[in-house]
Design an enzyme around this catalytic site. Structure first.
Site, PDB file in Angstrom:
ATOM      1  N   ASP A  40      -5.885   6.709   0.314  1.00 39.50           N
ATOM      2  CA  ASP A  40      -5.164   6.319   1.529  1.00 39.50           C
ATOM      3  C   ASP A  40      -4.003   7.273   1.761  1.00 39.50           C
ATOM      4  O   ASP A  40      -3.603   8.036   0.870  1.00 39.50           O
ATOM      5  CB  ASP A  40      -4.668   4.877   1.433  1.00 39.50           C
ATOM      6  N   GLU A  96      -2.415   2.728  -2.304  1.00 36.64           N
ATOM      7  CA  GLU A  96      -1.263   3.253  -3.021  1.00 36.64           C
ATOM      8  C   GLU A  96      -0.042   3.364  -2.124  1.00 36.64           C
ATOM      9  O   GLU A  96       1.089   3.092  -2.547  1.00 36.64           O
ATOM     10  CB  GLU A  96      -1.595   4.623  -3.618  1.00 36.64           C
TER      11      GLU A  96
END
Length: 479
Positions: free
Chosen positions: A100, A166
């Site tokens: 991400d 994250e």
């Protein structure tokens, strides 16, 4: 005996353009975890990784994590776990990365479309996620491919853990790691863990990172009037929350960064001579600091104290105030309630809950000294613990030899002032060595506009990741 890596290195160079194309495809997927509307794109990025890994011959699983906390109909993106090689005769390395990215838009000030990989004449590859963390994640895939096509056996088994949250707190990941590290779990056989999600201290010399600061983030709320007031009508006749807040926040830290809360600095482990000796050879100058901050307003005039202040001592930063007028122009308002935000970067041997109690007591004591009729509330918003390991560990020794092989220099041994909480999670869950092995440079602008990864770092970094596997296979497994 030094591994024979020439064939692998030549194959990396031969495949370099296809590796850049792989990164281009990944950057084109706007996998922004903080934006609920982008969740399908985050899932699409996980599917891209699954497809790429399967094409390389890895065993791959896409593991669901369930609903996102506080979001009734929104599922967390899956954790992509993979296995490449399963020989009982080989050591097993567990790799972590995230797929991400931070939000990005051309309107933020980007010179190019953030989701179109743009390579300039100096080989700088601009795009969101290029360095954080799609480039490093794909570096591992590149290393597998180059080994296969060069006909060079990878001398260790690889386990992979790639998450998609994250940049939004890694929700759901800690429990997943702890479960999979237990007997019978996917990570059970890991002998060491490697994370490539940080950066070199400069632009030319690689580093190995053996420590991270933690972070305790606080809010302090002061309220009084039942509503915002006009300063012309009520100024001078009421006790103002904003005035109280500024006075209280001003007691936390002095101009040179010394934390004024009693008991905080006493928790810090003293510097040993052995630790102090690690700083002398680090490739860093005060001009590097001045270039990074855009001024000469550093606290110290020397490298050693500057780096220690950034890495191994605690710091306290005031970040902002919620509930105040901050737009251009003039507005004569007395805020009824204001909320200050500040954080403390923690280091060994600071204990998070003890820090909290010292902060709460200090803030309330300082507020009481004001004699104000307003009310105060102090809360911990979130916390992540510090992490430190031995830079003499066998995994670090192997990585150091790999750096020398690829770059011709010994790496800097560094700590970092930021936090990567998953590092400590892996160490506690597996009980194994954790190494931070970055390939990006200090100028990559992760989280900022115009994020980039230099072509040189990407390709030579792929060589480094692959070389590390060979040195890890033969290094004596000792601390």
């Amino acid at each position: 005996m030094a591994p024979q890596l020439d064939g692998y290195f030549k194959q990396v160079d031969k495949l370099s353009e296809s590796f850049i194309e792989r990164l281009r495809k990944a950057v084109a997927i706007p996998s922004v975890s903080a934006d609920d509307k982008r969740r399908p794109d985050v899932v699409k990025m996980s599917e891209f990784l699954v497809s790429e890994l399967e094409a390389l011959g890895a065993h791959v699983e896409s593991r669901p994590l369930g609903l996102q906390p506080g979001k009734k109909d929104l599922h967390l993106p899956p954790v992509v776990v993979a296995r490449y090689g399963d020989s009982p005769e080989k050591r097993t390395l567990l790799l972590y990365g995230h797929y991400d990215v931070q939000p990005a838009g051309k309107s933020d000030g980007w010179a190019t479309d953030p989701f179109t990989l743009t390579v300039d004449e100096k080989g700088r590859m601009y795009g969101r996620g290029s360095t954080d963390d799609k480039g490093p994640v794909l570096g591992w895939l590149n290393a597998i491919q180059a080994h296969k096509e060069a006909g060079v056996e990878i001398p260790v088994n690889l386990l992979m853990c790639f998450e998609g949250m994250e940049e939004y707190g890694s929700e759901g990941l800690d429990d997943f790691i702890e479960k999979e590290a237990k007997p019978g779990g996917f990570f059970e056989k890991a002998d060491a863990v490697c994370i490539s999600d940080n950066y070199w201290l400069g632009t030319k010399k690689p580093c190995l990172t053996y420590g991270l600061r933690g972070c305790n983030y606080y809010s302090v709320s002061i309220s009084g009037p039942g509503q915002d007031l006009h300063s012309g009508l009520f100024g001078g006749s009421v006790q103002e929350p904003m005035t109280d807040l500024v006075r209280v926040l001003g007691t936390l830290v002095d101009t040179n960064g010394k934390i004024k809360i009693p008991g905080i600095n006493e928790m810090v482990v003293p510097v040993t001579e052995d630790e102090k000796s690690l700083y002398a050879d680090i490739s860093y100058t005060m001009d590097n600091l001045y270039e990074s901050i855009g001024s000469k307003t550093g606290v110290y005039s020397d490298k050693e104290n500057t780096l220690m202040a950034r890495w191994r001592y605690p710091s306290l930063s005031v970040h902002g105030i919620e509930g105040v007028f901050s737009d251009p122009g003039a507005k004569t308002v007395i805020p009824a309630k204001v909320i200050g935000k500040f954080s403390i970067r923690t280091v060994p041997d600071m204990k998070s809950d003890q820090v909290d109690q010292l902060v709460f007591k200090y803030m309330k004591d300082e507020f009481a000294k004001l004699g104000s009729k307003n009310t105060i509330s102090v809360e911990l918003m979130h916390a992540g613990n510090w992490w430190v390991t031995s830079p003499k560990d066998w995994s670090f020794t192997a990585a150091g030899r790999a750096v020398e092989k690829v770059f011709g220099v010994k790496p800097d041994l560094t700590r970092e002032g930021g936090s990567i909480p998953v590092t400590l999670t892996f160490q506690k869950a597996t009980g194994k060595s954790v190494l931070l092995l970055p390939i990006g440079s200090s100028t990559d602008a992760a989280h900022s506009i115009n994020e980039k990864l230099d072509r040189w770092n990407y390709i030579e970094g792929t060589k480094l990741l692959g070389a590390y596997l060979h040195y890890l296979a033969e290094e004596g497994m000792k601390a």
